[in-house]
Structures are given as structure tokens and as C-alpha cells.
Scaffold this motif. Structure first.
Motif, PDB file in Angstrom:
ATOM      1  N   VAL A 127       8.323  35.988  23.004  1.00  0.00           N
ATOM      2  CA  VAL A 127       7.719  36.293  23.232  1.00  0.00           C
ATOM      3  C   VAL A 127       7.000  35.407  21.662  1.00  0.00           C
ATOM      4  CG1 VAL A 127       5.323  37.518  22.159  1.00  0.00           C
ATOM      5  CG2 VAL A 127       6.037  38.432  24.019  1.00  0.00           C
ATOM      6  N   PHE A 128       7.827  35.921  21.399  1.00  0.00           N
ATOM      7  CA  PHE A 128       8.202  34.786  19.518  1.00  0.00           C
ATOM      8  C   PHE A 128       8.299  33.310  19.723  1.00  0.00           C
ATOM      9  CE2 PHE A 128      10.613  33.269  16.047  1.00  0.00           C
ATOM     10  CZ  PHE A 128      10.022  33.657  14.559  1.00  0.00           C
ATOM     11  N   ASP A 129       9.566  32.548  20.117  1.00  0.00           N
ATOM     12  CA  ASP A 129       8.827  31.392  20.576  1.00  0.00           C
ATOM     13  C   ASP A 129       7.809  31.110  21.209  1.00  0.00           C
ATOM     14  OD1 ASP A 129      11.023  29.387  21.217  1.00  0.00           O
ATOM     15  OD2 ASP A 129      10.017  28.849  22.391  1.00  0.00           O
ATOM     16  N   ARG A 130       6.801  31.678  22.151  1.00  0.00           N
ATOM     17  CA  ARG A 130       6.406  31.581  22.742  1.00  0.00           C
ATOM     18  C   ARG A 130       4.898  31.028  21.197  1.00  0.00           C
ATOM     19  NH1 ARG A 130      10.436  30.104  24.915  1.00  0.00           N
ATOM     20  NH2 ARG A 130      10.116  30.324  27.110  1.00  0.00           N
ATOM     21  N   LEU A 131       4.640  32.232  21.006  1.00  0.00           N
ATOM     22  CA  LEU A 131       3.446  32.382  20.052  1.00  0.00           C
ATOM     23  C   LEU A 131       3.704  31.332  19.265  1.00  0.00           C
ATOM     24  CD1 LEU A 131       3.415  36.619  19.294  1.00  0.00           C
ATOM     25  CD2 LEU A 131       2.145  34.503  20.899  1.00  0.00           C
ATOM     26  N   ARG A 132       5.289  31.183  18.300  1.00  0.00           N
ATOM     27  CA  ARG A 132       5.490  29.322  17.704  1.00  0.00           C
ATOM     28  C   ARG A 132       5.043  28.929  17.835  1.00  0.00           C
ATOM     29  NH1 ARG A 132      11.046  28.862  14.820  1.00  0.00           N
ATOM     30  NH2 ARG A 132      10.134  27.304  12.654  1.00  0.00           N
ATOM     31  N   SER A 133       4.562  28.326  19.747  1.00  0.00           N
ATOM     32  CA  SER A 133       4.577  26.842  19.638  1.00  0.00           C
ATOM     33  C   SER A 133       2.648  27.234  19.668  1.00  0.00           C
ATOM     34  CB  SER A 133       5.125  27.336  21.906  1.00  0.00           C
ATOM     35  OG  SER A 133       4.253  25.780  21.955  1.00  0.00           O
ATOM     36  N   ALA A 134       2.344  28.345  20.037  1.00  0.00           N
ATOM     37  CA  ALA A 134       0.917  28.426  19.767  1.00  0.00           C
ATOM     38  C   ALA A 134       0.072  28.019  18.726  1.00  0.00           C
ATOM     39  CB  ALA A 134       0.150  29.956  20.618  1.00  0.00           C
TER      40      ALA A 134
END
Length: 382
Positions: A142-149
Motif C-alpha cells: 500500500v505504501f508503494d501504491r499510494l506513493r505512485s498515486a
């Protein structure tokens, strides 16, 4: 409980007592994020056209390179030589800007509505524990995907309510994670990296709040003050807030907590902590080891005597610890003699442990979650 309003005199008062801790961000110097955006001649930002959580190009590329996370694999293909990506579960991963790489291709960028949908999916289906995976693994994904967002927001220069909706959920997730994973080893959770992203979200959000009125601003302003406990910059920023926000219950309570800490009134500080909400308690929790150490130091000087005995259960209650056992362990770590259910403070015997250990707190944090799910906390449902 009536909480007194914060005044400029308090900043002058506490400014003589404590030095300013190191901050990763500044309340008063926020600037719009630009990122590595290549605009056209008129300076317009690119507008995303990707309708899914992950573009088809990236999905097929990561499938071919066997870089799919297990949360993104199509059920039934996990044991295949080349597992297939599930179009409904694959989420764009964070990619560092690189020389010669075009990050502004519209087909690779998700518009604000899709970004919010992505964040809600990550919250409701992944962070909430629906996968059954260890939460350290959930956090990493989730941390990585929120960073992408957030990267997509930056490239498209999204602002206003769509941007705030994504950032507020991201912030709540990171603050919650800072508490839930505080006892994990460094290889599973790095609190410094998490803190950097928390501070970036605060900086970005507070800048957005300067551009318009948002319903959740009091909540976030209070979280910022509590997360940066002891910061005079944070306290000064609070004084500059518009009256409706400054006089709101969350901000006034957070200001009272901050003021009690800065004035050295730790008994009142710990008493006020019991009035905080669950997420507010998660935000201030990282400061508790230092606050408890300071209180033990004060008591070691104030009650220093070879003949004086202090009740261990009372100390446990004042420090909001689980019980006398935890209080005894904390005292021994600081060189304080414990005998049965009493202890003896001696200022010459006080010692600083090699490192402060952060532990979960049922009394100050866990019990406040009640029956609310993780998704409720991240979405900001009361």
C-alpha cells in the motif's frame, strides 16, 4: 471539558524553555509541488486518460517480467510458470523519475477520479486485512501504491478537493502505520522513511488548505500539531489559522496537549492524552517514550531521597502504562531502584538507556479504536 484558547503569549513562554526539534518540513514555507513535469508551450499540465488502476502497458510488462505482487495475480494462476495479472487488482507501482523517461504520457496517468478510486480500493481491500497477509507486507504494498498515486497527482498538478481527498486518506494510513508497526524490526518497517512521507503529506495538505475551505482541515491541523509535538513552528502555525479552524475542538485539544508538554506539565499532558481520538493518539504515540523518560527524570530530582518510597501502581497510572510490571521494567531501564510495589528515586542513580523503545499502548491508543475497522480509520469515519 473546557479547553482554553491558544494565545501568542504561550509561544513566547514556551520558547524560553525548549529548543526546536529537527523537522522534515516547515509550516510556513509550503510551495506547490511541481515534480518532473514537462509542460507544453502554454504551461499546461498533462491530463491522464488511464481508466484503470494500472495501465495495460505496465500490467503486461510486469506480468512478462514476473514483477507482479501476489495481491495483483489473477486467482488460479498463482502456480503457473507465468502468473497472469488481474486487471481488477493490479495497481500502478511507483517508478522513480529517470533521464530520458517520459512520465507525462496521458495513457499512463490516472485522472483524479481514478486515483481516488485506487486509494479507496487499497484501503478497503488491502489495508483492511482482507488478504490475510502479514500487515508488514500489506504496508509495503500500500505504501508503494499510494506513493505512485501522489506521483500522478504531482505530474498532473492536481489541486483542490480531488487532491485533498487522496492526500487525507494517504496521511491517515501513514499515521496509523507509524503506530501499528512501531515494534517491528527495521528490515520490516523503517519509521524514518515513513516519517518523511508523513511530513510531505502534511506539507502538501496544509498548502491545499490555504487555497480553500475543506471539511477535514481541523482534523488534519490537529494531527500535524500532535505529530510534531514540541515544535514551536507547529505551534506558531496554529496561531495563524483562521478563527473557525483555530477554535475547533480538535485543534484546541491538540494545542492544549502541545502547551502542556512545552510547559513541562507532564501530569496534565498524560491526562489530556486520554481525551484524544484513536488517530490523534497514533500521531502523538511516537513521542511517548521521550515524554515518559522526561517525567522519570523530573521525579528523580523532585523525589530524590534514600528514605522516600513512591508507589509503583501510582506511577504506572500517571504514565498510562499497562500496569506495575511495565512501570517496573521502565524504571529499571533508567537506573531507578524497584522494591516490591514501591520505588526509590535518586537523581544520582538516573541513567539513560542506549535507546528508547516504542511499545504499543492499550490505555492510550488501542482501546480507542473500539469496533471501527482500519478502513473506517483511513476514510476518516467517526
Amino acid at each position: 471539558m473546557l479547553i482554553p484558547a491558544l494565545t501568542a503569549n504561550h509561544v513566547e513562554l514556551v520558547g524560553r524553555r525548549r529548543s526546536e526539534p529537527c523537522l522534515c518540513w516547515c509550516f510556513s514555507s509550503w510551495k506547490p509541488r511541481r515534480g518532473t513535469v514537462r509542460a507544453d508551450e502554454e504551461g499546461a499540465a498533462p491530463m491522464g486518460t488511464c481508466a484503470g488502476m494500472c495501465s495495460e502497458r505496465e500490467r503486461l510488462e510486469r506480468q512478462r517480467q514476473k514483477r507482479l505482487h501476489r495481491f495483483e495475480i489473477l486467482p488460479g494462476t498463482e502456480q503457473d510458470r507465468l502468473p497472469s495479472a488481474d486487471p481488477g487488482r493490479a495497481v500502478k507501482e511507483y517508478s522513480r523519475p529517470a533521464a530520458g523517461k517520459d512520465s507525462t504520457c496521458p495513457s499512463e496517468l490516472r485522472p483524479p477520479a481514478v486515483l481516488l478510486k485506487t486509494v479507496c480500493y487499497l484501503t478497503d481491500e488491502i489495508a483492511s486485512g482482507q488478504t490475510g497477509a502479514p500487515w508488514t507486507e500489506v504496508y509495503g504494498f500500500v505504501f508503494d501504491r499510494l506513493r505512485s498515486a501522489r506521483q500522478d497527482l504531482t505530474i498532473q498538478r492536481v489541486s483542490g478537493r480531488p487532491c485533498v481527498a487522496v492526500l487525507e486518506r494517504t496521511l491517515r494510513f501513514l499515521v496509523y502505520a507509524s503506530y501499528r508497526l512501531c515494534q517491528e524490526p527495521l528490515r520490516c518497517f523503517d519509521p524514518k522513511i515513513n516519517d518523511t512521507h508523513v511530513q510531505e503529506c502534511f506539507s502538501w495538505l496544509l498548502g491545499c488548505y490555504q487555497e480553500g475551505i475543506h471539511d477535514n482541515e481541523p482534523e488534519v491541523q490537529a494531527l500535524a500539531l500532535l505529530y510534531n509535538l514540541g515544535s514551536l513552528h507547529a505551534l506558531h502555525h496554529t496561531l495563524q489559522l483562521p478563527e473557525p479552524v483555530r477554535s475547533s475542538v480538535p485543534v484546541r485539544l491538540a494545542a492544549s496537549v502541545s502547551r502542556a508538554y512545552l510547559e513541562g506539565n507532564l501530569v496534565r499532558f498524560f491526562r489530556l492524552l486520554r481525551s484524544l481520538t484513536f488517530l490523534q493518539s497514533c500521531a502523538v504515540h511516537r513521542h511517548l517514550p521521550r515524554c515518559r523518560q522526561e517525567m522519570l527524570l523530573f521525579y528523580s530530582h523532585g523525589y530524590s531521597s534514600r528514605n522516600c518510597r513512591y508507589p509503583l501502581p501510582l506511577l504506572a497510572k500517571l504514565l498510562a502504562l499497562a500496569g506495575p510490571g511495565e512501570a517496573a521494567e521502565l524504571c529499571r531501564e533508567h537506573g531507578i531502584t524497584v522494591s516490591g510495589d514501591t520505588l526509590a528515586f535518586l537523581k544520582t542513580a538516573f541513567t539513560y538507556p542506549p535507546a528508547l523503545v516504542s511499545r504499543h499502548s492499550y490505555e492510550l491508543v488501542d482501546r480507542k479504536q473500539g469496533d471501527r475497522s482500519i478502513a473506517d480509520v483511513i476514510h476518516g469515519y467517526s
